[in-house]
Motif scaffolding. Structure first.
Motif, PDB file in Angstrom:
ATOM      1  N   VAL A 175      -6.908  20.643  -8.733  1.00 29.31           N
ATOM      2  CA  VAL A 175      -6.054  19.947  -7.772  1.00 29.31           C
ATOM      3  C   VAL A 175      -6.906  19.179  -6.771  1.00 29.31           C
ATOM      4  N   PHE A 176      -7.929  19.848  -6.215  1.00 28.22           N
ATOM      5  CA  PHE A 176      -8.772  19.192  -5.218  1.00 28.22           C
ATOM      6  C   PHE A 176      -9.549  18.025  -5.816  1.00 28.22           C
ATOM      7  N   SER A 177     -10.070  18.191  -7.021  1.00 28.47           N
ATOM      8  CA  SER A 177     -10.843  17.104  -7.630  1.00 28.47           C
ATOM      9  C   SER A 177      -9.955  15.933  -8.032  1.00 28.47           C
ATOM     10  N   THR A 178      -8.709  16.249  -8.418  1.00 28.48           N
ATOM     11  CA  THR A 178      -7.796  15.206  -8.877  1.00 28.48           C
ATOM     12  C   THR A 178      -7.091  14.500  -7.731  1.00 28.48           C
ATOM     13  N   CYS A 179      -6.748  15.268  -6.704  1.00 30.21           N
ATOM     14  CA  CYS A 179      -5.892  14.728  -5.636  1.00 30.21           C
ATOM     15  C   CYS A 179      -6.595  14.544  -4.294  1.00 30.21           C
ATOM     16  N   GLY A 180      -7.836  15.018  -4.172  1.00 32.14           N
ATOM     17  CA  GLY A 180      -8.509  14.983  -2.880  1.00 32.14           C
ATOM     18  C   GLY A 180      -8.621  13.600  -2.283  1.00 32.14           C
ATOM     19  N   SER A 181      -9.056  12.630  -3.108  1.00 29.36           N
ATOM     20  CA  SER A 181      -9.227  11.264  -2.609  1.00 29.36           C
ATOM     21  C   SER A 181      -7.893  10.661  -2.188  1.00 29.36           C
ATOM     22  N   HIS A 182      -6.877  10.855  -3.025  1.00 32.56           N
ATOM     23  CA  HIS A 182      -5.552  10.300  -2.726  1.00 32.56           C
ATOM     24  C   HIS A 182      -4.984  10.907  -1.451  1.00 32.56           C
ATOM     25  N   LEU A 183      -5.114  12.228  -1.292  1.00 32.76           N
ATOM     26  CA  LEU A 183      -4.605  12.885  -0.085  1.00 32.76           C
ATOM     27  C   LEU A 183      -5.299  12.374   1.168  1.00 32.76           C
ATOM     28  N   THR A 184      -6.593  12.118   1.073  1.00 34.95           N
ATOM     29  CA  THR A 184      -7.337  11.600   2.222  1.00 34.95           C
ATOM     30  C   THR A 184      -6.837  10.219   2.619  1.00 34.95           C
ATOM     31  N   VAL A 185      -6.617   9.348   1.626  1.00 37.61           N
ATOM     32  CA  VAL A 185      -6.124   7.995   1.902  1.00 37.61           C
ATOM     33  C   VAL A 185      -4.715   8.048   2.485  1.00 37.61           C
ATOM     34  N   VAL A 186      -3.858   8.910   1.924  1.00 32.57           N
ATOM     35  CA  VAL A 186      -2.494   9.068   2.444  1.00 32.57           C
ATOM     36  C   VAL A 186      -2.520   9.521   3.897  1.00 32.57           C
ATOM     37  N   SER A 187      -3.395  10.468   4.202  1.00 37.37           N
ATOM     38  CA  SER A 187      -3.493  10.984   5.578  1.00 37.37           C
ATOM     39  C   SER A 187      -3.929   9.892   6.541  1.00 37.37           C
ATOM     40  N   LEU A 188      -4.909   9.080   6.132  1.00 38.79           N
ATOM     41  CA  LEU A 188      -5.374   7.987   6.992  1.00 38.79           C
ATOM     42  C   LEU A 188      -4.279   6.948   7.216  1.00 38.79           C
ATOM     43  N   PHE A 189      -3.622   6.555   6.130  1.00 41.61           N
ATOM     44  CA  PHE A 189      -2.629   5.474   6.209  1.00 41.61           C
ATOM     45  C   PHE A 189      -1.404   5.909   7.018  1.00 41.61           C
ATOM     46  N   TYR A 190      -0.778   7.014   6.611  1.00 44.02           N
ATOM     47  CA  TYR A 190       0.445   7.441   7.287  1.00 44.02           C
ATOM     48  C   TYR A 190       0.157   8.096   8.635  1.00 44.02           C
ATOM     49  N   GLY A 191      -1.011   8.712   8.782  1.00 42.64           N
ATOM     50  CA  GLY A 191      -1.354   9.329  10.064  1.00 42.64           C
ATOM     51  C   GLY A 191      -1.413   8.317  11.194  1.00 42.64           C
ATOM     52  N   THR A 192      -2.061   7.173  10.935  1.00 39.58           N
ATOM     53  CA  THR A 192      -2.155   6.147  11.972  1.00 39.58           C
ATOM     54  C   THR A 192      -0.806   5.488  12.247  1.00 39.58           C
ATOM     55  N   GLU A 200       0.830  -1.207   0.000  1.00 42.78           N
ATOM     56  CA  GLU A 200       0.000   0.000   0.000  1.00 42.78           C
ATOM     57  C   GLU A 200       0.863   1.255   0.000  1.00 42.78           C
ATOM     58  N   SER A 201       1.958   1.227   0.760  1.00 47.56           N
ATOM     59  CA  SER A 201       2.858   2.377   0.811  1.00 47.56           C
ATOM     60  C   SER A 201       3.431   2.680  -0.571  1.00 47.56           C
ATOM     61  N   PHE A 202       3.894   1.659  -1.280  1.00 44.60           N
ATOM     62  CA  PHE A 202       4.458   1.860  -2.620  1.00 44.60           C
ATOM     63  C   PHE A 202       3.393   2.292  -3.619  1.00 44.60           C
ATOM     64  N   LEU A 203       2.202   1.731  -3.501  1.00 45.22           N
ATOM     65  CA  LEU A 203       1.125   2.105  -4.421  1.00 45.22           C
ATOM     66  C   LEU A 203       0.725   3.567  -4.245  1.00 45.22           C
ATOM     67  N   LEU A 204       0.732   4.044  -3.016  1.00 44.12           N
ATOM     68  CA  LEU A 204       0.409   5.452  -2.765  1.00 44.12           C
ATOM     69  C   LEU A 204       1.451   6.376  -3.382  1.00 44.12           C
ATOM     70  N   VAL A 205       2.709   5.935  -3.405  1.00 35.10           N
ATOM     71  CA  VAL A 205       3.756   6.710  -4.076  1.00 35.10           C
ATOM     72  C   VAL A 205       3.514   6.749  -5.577  1.00 35.10           C
ATOM     73  N   ALA A 206       3.198   5.596  -6.166  1.00 32.03           N
ATOM     74  CA  ALA A 206       2.938   5.538  -7.602  1.00 32.03           C
ATOM     75  C   ALA A 206       1.748   6.414  -7.981  1.00 32.03           C
ATOM     76  N   MET A 207       0.720   6.415  -7.138  1.00 28.98           N
ATOM     77  CA  MET A 207      -0.460   7.253  -7.403  1.00 28.98           C
ATOM     78  C   MET A 207      -0.125   8.730  -7.270  1.00 28.98           C
ATOM     79  N   ALA A 208       0.738   9.078  -6.318  1.00 29.01           N
ATOM     80  CA  ALA A 208       1.154  10.468  -6.159  1.00 29.01           C
ATOM     81  C   ALA A 208       1.945  10.932  -7.384  1.00 29.01           C
TER      82      ALA A 208
END
Length: 314
Positions: free
Chosen positions: A237-254, A111-119
């Motif tokens: 930016v918000f429409s394109t990246c909003g979902s990804h940023l939310t998932v990143v925040s949940l994953f790395y935040g915890t 999941e960590s690597f996939l989030l990088v690829a999506m970013a």
């Protein structure tokens, strides 16, 4: 084994969650619903991306793999948690414990690597829109996916093999609901310095570096938008990246809350709750984040339903 008190451990006892006995059935039902929601939500995303040609793009290739990773990540922990909640002896065999640890690390790292690829995909889409198709070629996407799977396999196997060489004595109680690597190291009665060194070094490579790469991608995206500030650009930016940023925040935040910001009293309950967040709650929320905030996913769902309705009428 040496010593009179030492015996070879053939199984571990998982203490599970700090739940009162009278609340066991309530939480059992809650976790069962959460798991079924996780499986259904991620399967819907995978099937939609597979069936709808409009979603055959790099971003959704990575998203389908992320959904598969979330589905498997939850399946490694929740079924065993549910089984132990109904058991008088919540145990797991030694081999099963190492297997669970391997797949937890594998799908967590993936999941960590996939989030990088999506970013990186979002960075190219916003900063180089005219060259997006050329840069994000099928060859590059497949290479990124293959690299992610190879690196996660190597990392998870390395830690599993290092753990397998350790000796475990009479104490076999794990104060967790799954085979957490740090909890297992505390139970070992042999030298764990090599394990701890590898955790420190590889932890930086597998978690810190991907996180920094994601931050760098969004810094470049923001700086690109600020060069020509416009309401349309900000909305993009918000429409394109909003979902990804939310998932990143949940994953790395915890993960940051669990491993980098330990509580003063090293509370086991706090660690268990934080682990529950990234292993149970986050995989369940990800499908909702990508479906509710993503017009492409909602459009694909609508097209699939309309197609089935048309076929049934004809």
């Amino acid at each position: 084994m040496r010593g009179e008190n030492q015996t070879i451990v053939s199984e571990f006892l998982l203490l599970g969650l700090p739940i009162e006995p009278e609340q066991q059935n309530l939480f059992y039902a809650l976790f069962l619903v959460m798991y079924l929601t996780t499986v259904l939500g991620n399967l819907i995303i995978i099937i939609l991306i597979r069936l709808d040609p409009h979603l055959h793009t790099p971003m959704y290739l990575f998203l389908s793999n992320l959904s598969f990773s979330d589905l498997c990540f939850s399946s490694v922990t929740i079924p065993k948690l549910l089984q132990n909640m109904q058991s008088q002896m919540p145990s797991i065999p030694y081999e099963g414990c190492l297997t669970q640890m391997y797949f937890l690390m594998f799908f967590g790292d993936l999941e960590s690597f996939l989030l990088v690829a999506m970013a990186y995909d979002r960075y190219v889409a916003i900063c180089f829109p005219l060259h997006y198709t050329t840069i994000m070629s099928p060859q590059l996407c497949i290479s990124l996916m293959a690299l992610s799977w190879v690196l996660t396999t190597f990392h998870a196997m390395l830690h599993t093999l290092l753990m397998a060489r350790l000796s475990f004595c009479a104490d076999n109680v794990i104060p967790h609901f799954f085979c957490d690597m740090s909890a297992l190291l505390k139970l070992a009665c042999s030298d764990t310095q090599v394990n701890e060194l590898v955790i420190f070094v590889m932890g930086g490579l597998i978690l810190v570096i991907p996180f920094l790469l994601i931050i760098m991608s969004y810094v470049r995206i923001v700086s690109s938008i600020l060069k020509v500030p416009s309401a349309r650009g900000i909305r993009k930016v918000f429409s394109t990246c909003g979902s990804h940023l939310t998932v990143v925040s949940l994953f790395y935040g915890t993960i940051i809350g669990l491993y980098l910001c330990p509580s003063a009293d090293n509370s086991t309950n706090k660690d268990t709750v934080m682990a529950l967040m990234y292993s149970v709650v986050t995989p369940m929320l990800n499908p909702f984040i990508y479906s509710l905030r993503n017009r492409d996913m909602k459009g694909a769902l609508g097209r699939i339903f309309c197609k089935r309705k048309t076929l049934s009428v004809s």
